[in-house]
Design an enzyme around this catalytic site. Structure first.
Site, short mmCIF file in Angstrom:
data_model
loop_
_atom_site.label_atom_id
_atom_site.label_comp_id
_atom_site.label_asym_id
_atom_site.label_seq_id
_atom_site.Cartn_x
_atom_site.Cartn_y
_atom_site.Cartn_z
N ARG A 3 0.83 -1.22 0.00
CA ARG A 3 0.00 0.00 0.00
C ARG A 3 0.86 1.27 0.00
O ARG A 3 0.48 2.27 -0.58
CB ARG A 3 -0.93 0.01 1.20
CG ARG A 3 -2.14 -0.89 1.00
CD ARG A 3 -3.05 -0.82 2.19
NE ARG A 3 -4.30 -1.51 1.93
CZ ARG A 3 -5.20 -1.78 2.86
NH1 ARG A 3 -4.97 -1.41 4.13
NH2 ARG A 3 -6.32 -2.39 2.56
N LYS A 59 -15.81 -15.87 5.53
CA LYS A 59 -16.78 -14.78 5.51
C LYS A 59 -17.47 -14.55 4.17
O LYS A 59 -17.22 -13.57 3.46
CB LYS A 59 -16.11 -13.48 5.97
CG LYS A 59 -15.80 -13.50 7.45
CD LYS A 59 -16.00 -12.15 8.07
CE LYS A 59 -15.64 -12.18 9.53
NZ LYS A 59 -14.82 -11.10 9.96
N GLY A 110 -6.74 -8.64 1.36
CA GLY A 110 -5.49 -8.56 2.11
C GLY A 110 -4.81 -9.91 2.23
O GLY A 110 -3.60 -10.05 2.00
N GLY A 126 -12.12 -4.64 2.11
CA GLY A 126 -13.55 -4.31 2.15
C GLY A 126 -13.95 -3.35 1.03
O GLY A 126 -15.01 -3.51 0.42
P1 ADP Z 1 -9.12 -11.88 1.84
O1 ADP Z 1 -8.52 -11.10 2.99
O2 ADP Z 1 -8.13 -12.13 0.77
O3 ADP Z 1 -10.41 -11.29 1.34
P2 ADP Z 1 -10.46 -13.72 3.60
O4 ADP Z 1 -10.25 -12.76 4.72
O5 ADP Z 1 -11.83 -13.96 3.12
O6 ADP Z 1 -9.51 -13.35 2.38
O7 ADP Z 1 -9.92 -15.16 4.06
C1 ADP Z 1 -8.58 -15.40 4.39
C2 ADP Z 1 -8.45 -16.41 5.49
O8 ADP Z 1 -9.22 -17.57 5.20
C3 ADP Z 1 -7.04 -16.89 5.66
O9 ADP Z 1 -6.60 -16.50 6.95
C4 ADP Z 1 -7.13 -18.41 5.53
O10 ADP Z 1 -6.35 -19.10 6.47
C5 ADP Z 1 -8.59 -18.66 5.83
N1 ADP Z 1 -9.07 -19.92 5.26
C6 ADP Z 1 -9.24 -20.24 3.97
N2 ADP Z 1 -9.68 -21.50 3.86
C7 ADP Z 1 -9.78 -22.00 5.11
C8 ADP Z 1 -10.17 -23.27 5.65
N3 ADP Z 1 -10.54 -24.29 4.86
N4 ADP Z 1 -10.19 -23.39 6.98
C9 ADP Z 1 -9.79 -22.38 7.77
N5 ADP Z 1 -9.39 -21.17 7.33
C10 ADP Z 1 -9.39 -20.99 6.01
C1 3PG Z 2 -8.51 -1.67 5.09
O1 3PG Z 2 -7.51 -2.16 5.61
O2 3PG Z 2 -9.36 -2.37 4.49
C2 3PG Z 2 -8.63 -0.17 5.05
O3 3PG Z 2 -7.46 0.43 5.48
C3 3PG Z 2 -9.81 0.28 5.89
O4 3PG Z 2 -9.62 -0.03 7.23
P1 3PG Z 2 -10.89 -0.13 8.21
O5 3PG Z 2 -11.65 -1.37 7.78
O6 3PG Z 2 -10.32 -0.25 9.60
O7 3PG Z 2 -11.72 1.10 8.02
MG MG Z 3 -9.01 -11.04 5.10
#
Ligand code: ADP
Ligand code: 3PG
Ligand code: MG
Length: 401
Positions: free
Chosen positions: A40, A204, A357, A381
């Site tokens: 970033r 999620k 992320g 997000g």
């Molecule tokens: P992003 O940040 O890229 O949008 P997410 O936050 O939706 O991705 O998901 C990332 C997390 O999902 C990672 O920490 C990964 O370990 C977890 N994850 C993916 N598949 C599994 C699984 N089968 N069981 C547990 N955790 C999982």
């Molecule tokens: C993010 O990491 O997605 C942005 O920096 C926004 O952060 P926030 O979800 O804490 O508002």
């Molecule tokens: Mg994530």
């Protein structure tokens, strides 16, 4: 509503000797006072460099994490060190202000010379930032003549620095990072080149529904792995053991499966273990037994997903969400294979986009560089909200001339 003005819509002289407040998103990973992931920060460098070279005084504002008041574990000092390191490439002097408002900050701003960069302390040290407080916005606006938003990833927030402050400026402009995100993500959202393959994983489903609602009808193939796949498999009647599922979203998933059955491809085998602490796994086809959790897609699924990514031809692929619990080596194969397949697709000429992320982290762990992807979004997000067609206050406020 008016048009957005971009940084290059003004001539070079425009920026000379002007104080420019740039909202950046330096919400990066900091471990033991050192920045461990700087994508970033690097994404904002084109805007900073452009302004520095044109003799502007560049004031940078950002949040880091979600502190409750002044909590110096969330100080931007480590970020300012990293930024200074990166900016040595073109000799820009970076100073750090230990506050983001107040008389000391004011003094520092007034002492700035043309071409200098000043990074302000964490804007969220003041709760006023997140409630879009009018006085706080006014205080921030008092530093500068021009406002630039170069923080796509925080543009879904209606905060002082992303929204309220902009209204005090006659000139509110989109920086290079914001422009690039808008260009690629608008294409993805509105008219992705076909064939269009979606690769969805992670956890999620809740956060992804809006984007999926928008993208599923446009997609030709949808590969679903990671924890997200178990809710889909459960909706289809498979047993998923103790794998992560989102019960509340079963009705949505069931509907999505009905509407797009022919394009959704789910895992056909899984690496399962009793807990994430296990050092061994079993490969299971179809139903996952009680007491077991799915932590990665199996080898047959890897083959199937790689084939589908390869088969995309010359279209678009968007990947969000790791294929498994990739943080643990024994469960990282699915994610690494998808990352490598994405890189190969890029080299073949497919437009590849990555968001999220953890997905960015997963890509790095897999040895794939950002240069092997058409566009890596800085947003988490924000990217999902934008793709869902939701309101983006930080972008909309730029249109309001
Ligand atoms: P992003 O940040 O890229 O949008 P997410 O936050 O939706 O991705 O998901 C990332 C997390 O999902 C990672 O920490 C990964 O370990 C977890 N994850 C993916 N598949 C599994 C699984 N089968 N069981 C547990 N955790 C999982
Ligand atoms: C993010 O990491 O997605 C942005 O920096 C926004 O952060 P926030 O979800 O804490 O508002
Ligand atoms: Mg994530």
């Amino acid at each position: 509503m008016g048009q957005i003005k971009f940084i290059t819509d003004f001539d070079d002289q425009f920026y000379y000797n002007k104080k420019v407040f740039v909202r950046v998103d330096f919400n990066v990973k900091v471990q033991d006072n050192v920045v461990s992931e700087d994508y970033r920060i690097r994404s904002a460098v084109p805007t900073i460099e452009y302004l520095v070279k044109r003799g502007a005084k560049v004031i940078l504002g950002t949040h880091l994490d979600r502190p409750k008041g002044k909590d110096y574990r969330f100080s931007l000092r480590p970020v300012s060190k990293k930024l200074a390191e990166i900016l040595t490439a073109f000799d820009a002097r970076v100073t750090f202000s230990e506050d983001c408002i107040g008389s000391e900050t004011n003094k520092m701003v007034n002492n700035m010379k043309n071409g200098e960069v000043l990074l302000l302390e964490n804007l969220r040290f003041y709760p006023e930032e997140e409630i879009n407080d009018e006085n706080f916005s006014a205080a921030l606006s008092s530093y500068a003549d021009v406002y630039i938003n170069d923080a796509f990833s925080t543009s879904h927030r209606k905060h002082s620095s992303t929204y309220g402050v902009a209204k005090f400026f006659d000139y509110r402009i989109a920086g290079f990072n914001l422009a690039q995100e808008l260009q690629y993500l608008s294409l993805l959202r509105e008219r992705p080149a076909n064939p269009f393959t979606l690769v969805i994983g992670g956890v999620k489903i809740k956060d992804k529904i809006g984007a999926l609602d928008h993208l599923l009808p446009k997609a030709d193939k949808v590969l679903i792995g990671g924890a997200a796949s178990y809710t889909f498999l459960k909706a289809k009647g498979y047993s998923v053991g103790e794998s992560i599922i989102e019960e509340d979203y079963l009705p949505w998933v069931t509907k999505a499966l009905q509407a797009h059955r022919e394009k959704i491809i789910l895992p056909i085998d899984h690496k399962v273990a009793p807990s994430e602490k296990s050092d061994h796994y079993q490969i299971i086809q179809t139903d996952i037994p009680k007491g077991m959790r799915g932590y990665d897609i199996g080898d047959k699924t890897i083959q199937k997903f790689s084939y589908e990514i390869h088969n995309n031809g010359l279209g678009t692929i968007f990947w969000n969400g790791p294929m498994g619990y990739f943080e643990k080596e024994i469960f990282s194969n699915g994610t690494k294979s998808v990352a490598v397949s994405m890189a190969l697709a890029y080299w073949r000429g497919v437009k590849t986009l990555i968001g999220g992320g953890d997905t960015l982290e997963a890509m790095k762990v897999s040895g794939v560089s950002e240069k092997e992807v058409t566009h890596v979004s800085t947003g988490g997000g924000a990217t999902l909200r934008f793709l869902a067609g939701d309101e983006m206050p930080g972008i909309d406020v730029l249109k309001n001339y």
